[in-house]
Design an enzyme around this catalytic site. Sequence first.
Site, PDB file in Angstrom:
ATOM      1  N   CYS A  97      -6.103   2.232 -10.622  1.00  0.00           N
ATOM      2  CA  CYS A  97      -7.231   2.529  -9.970  1.00  0.00           C
ATOM      3  C   CYS A  97      -7.552   3.730 -10.316  1.00  0.00           C
ATOM      4  O   CYS A  97      -6.994   4.984 -10.183  1.00  0.00           O
ATOM      5  CB  CYS A  97      -6.852   2.670  -8.356  1.00  0.00           C
ATOM      6  SG  CYS A  97      -8.446   3.495  -7.343  1.00  0.00           S
ATOM      7  N   CYS A 107      -8.718   6.715  -7.552  1.00  0.00           N
ATOM      8  CA  CYS A 107      -7.768   7.099  -6.517  1.00  0.00           C
ATOM      9  C   CYS A 107      -6.553   6.421  -6.666  1.00  0.00           C
ATOM     10  O   CYS A 107      -5.584   6.679  -7.607  1.00  0.00           O
ATOM     11  CB  CYS A 107      -8.358   6.806  -5.273  1.00  0.00           C
ATOM     12  SG  CYS A 107      -9.154   5.491  -4.743  1.00  0.00           S
ATOM     13  N   SER A 108      -6.237   5.343  -5.654  1.00  0.00           N
ATOM     14  CA  SER A 108      -4.807   4.764  -5.698  1.00  0.00           C
ATOM     15  C   SER A 108      -4.769   3.476  -5.098  1.00  0.00           C
ATOM     16  O   SER A 108      -3.815   2.842  -4.560  1.00  0.00           O
ATOM     17  CB  SER A 108      -3.962   5.746  -5.063  1.00  0.00           C
ATOM     18  OG  SER A 108      -4.206   5.904  -3.768  1.00  0.00           O
ATOM     19  N   CYS A 109      -5.732   2.875  -5.347  1.00  0.00           N
ATOM     20  CA  CYS A 109      -6.048   1.063  -4.550  1.00  0.00           C
ATOM     21  C   CYS A 109      -4.820   0.317  -5.247  1.00  0.00           C
ATOM     22  O   CYS A 109      -4.820   0.549  -6.384  1.00  0.00           O
ATOM     23  CB  CYS A 109      -7.362   0.932  -4.421  1.00  0.00           C
ATOM     24  SG  CYS A 109      -8.868   1.852  -4.040  1.00  0.00           S
TER      25      CYS A 109
END
Lengths: 219, 187
Positions: free
Chosen positions: B88, B91-93
């Site tokens: 991702c 962000c941090s998906c």
Amino acid sequence: MNGVHDMGGMDGFGKVEPEPNEPMFHADWESRVLAMVRAMGAAGAFNIDTSRYYRETLPPDVYLSSSYYKKWFLGLEEMLIEKGYLTREEVAAGHAMQPAKPLKHGKFDLANVERVMVRGKFARPAPAPAKFAIGDRVRAKNIHPATHTRLPRYVRGHVGVVELNHGCHVFPDTAAMERGENPQWLYTVVFEGRDLWGADGDPNSKVSIDAFEPYLDPA
Amino acid sequence: MRALETILTEKGYVEPAALDAIIEAYETKIGPHNGARVVAKAWTDPAFKQALLEDGSKAIGTLGHVSRVGDHLVVVENTPQRHNMVVCTLCSCYPWEMLGLPPVWYKAAPYRSRAVKDPRGVLADFGVTLPKKIEIRVWDSTAETRFLVLPMRPEGTEGWSEEQLAELVTRDSMIGTGFPKTPGAPS
């Protein structure tokens, strides 16, 4: 927004350093921050896109020098202040001083915990037929909105192929700004590594993004 | 950070015990053991594997023993010709319900910046060498879809049970930054 969060393709951050036997949290406060974000989101103080937008709008030097949960904390605090759930005076004092602003889904209590452990649903009925079909060539638009978007910079202007159609989903670009869910078709679009990175790309690599229809033009 | 929780509590927005319960659920209910069960079942049950690749959320929803999975999970299969890797960049998906909370490296700048431009170099950071003739496919999780890599079943596991196979499935093999463990190798 063209922020430092949009990192795909940047150089200079060094090697990936996995931590052996990494704990789930590195300090207790990290778990409290995670829980507060989940709880306040579930209570209706903000949606997931808005919470991402507030982390992205942290000043670049703060974003890059803060740990993951520190960013969550800073984003949460600023968002709750701007949405009227807290005041800066309360944050400075460390105590409530003003009446609470009602939450859309009420107080987050034990009865709500199970609900946050399953991901939300983002699919929505289609307002119009899909413009693109599997296999279509599409060009990612060269757009640079100053507000939230999920179109990363490294694909803008490049041509890819539609590989999957995920149906209509909440559109983060408007949802983040609290301008409505505005559902849009969502596609997986795949790009050749060499098309994205030129001769510096891996000749046997492909990169896909999930792109909302407003991000794409026919190519 | 404690001050913020105090304010939220005093204003009646959250109940601290509910926050405790969220943390406990993350610590006990989610984790890569969920994904490993799904992968092991796919390795032993061709009909399940086909259903999984067609609609990950629906197929996993039929397994009672795996924690409830949300919508929009896409399972992508490694083959002798193609290796998949998930990132991702924005962000941090990450597929929390299948893999737990993401490790720090997944959320940090080195991985997010380089995975899309130099995926083989990133794999090298994990000690993984992928022959140049194998295509590498990077999935950037830019929406609410979530991706889980279905790694290739290790050789030498003929006749193994799902439970035995699940022991070989590592978190990184389901992100695409590693391979499953090899039978008999020290873990």
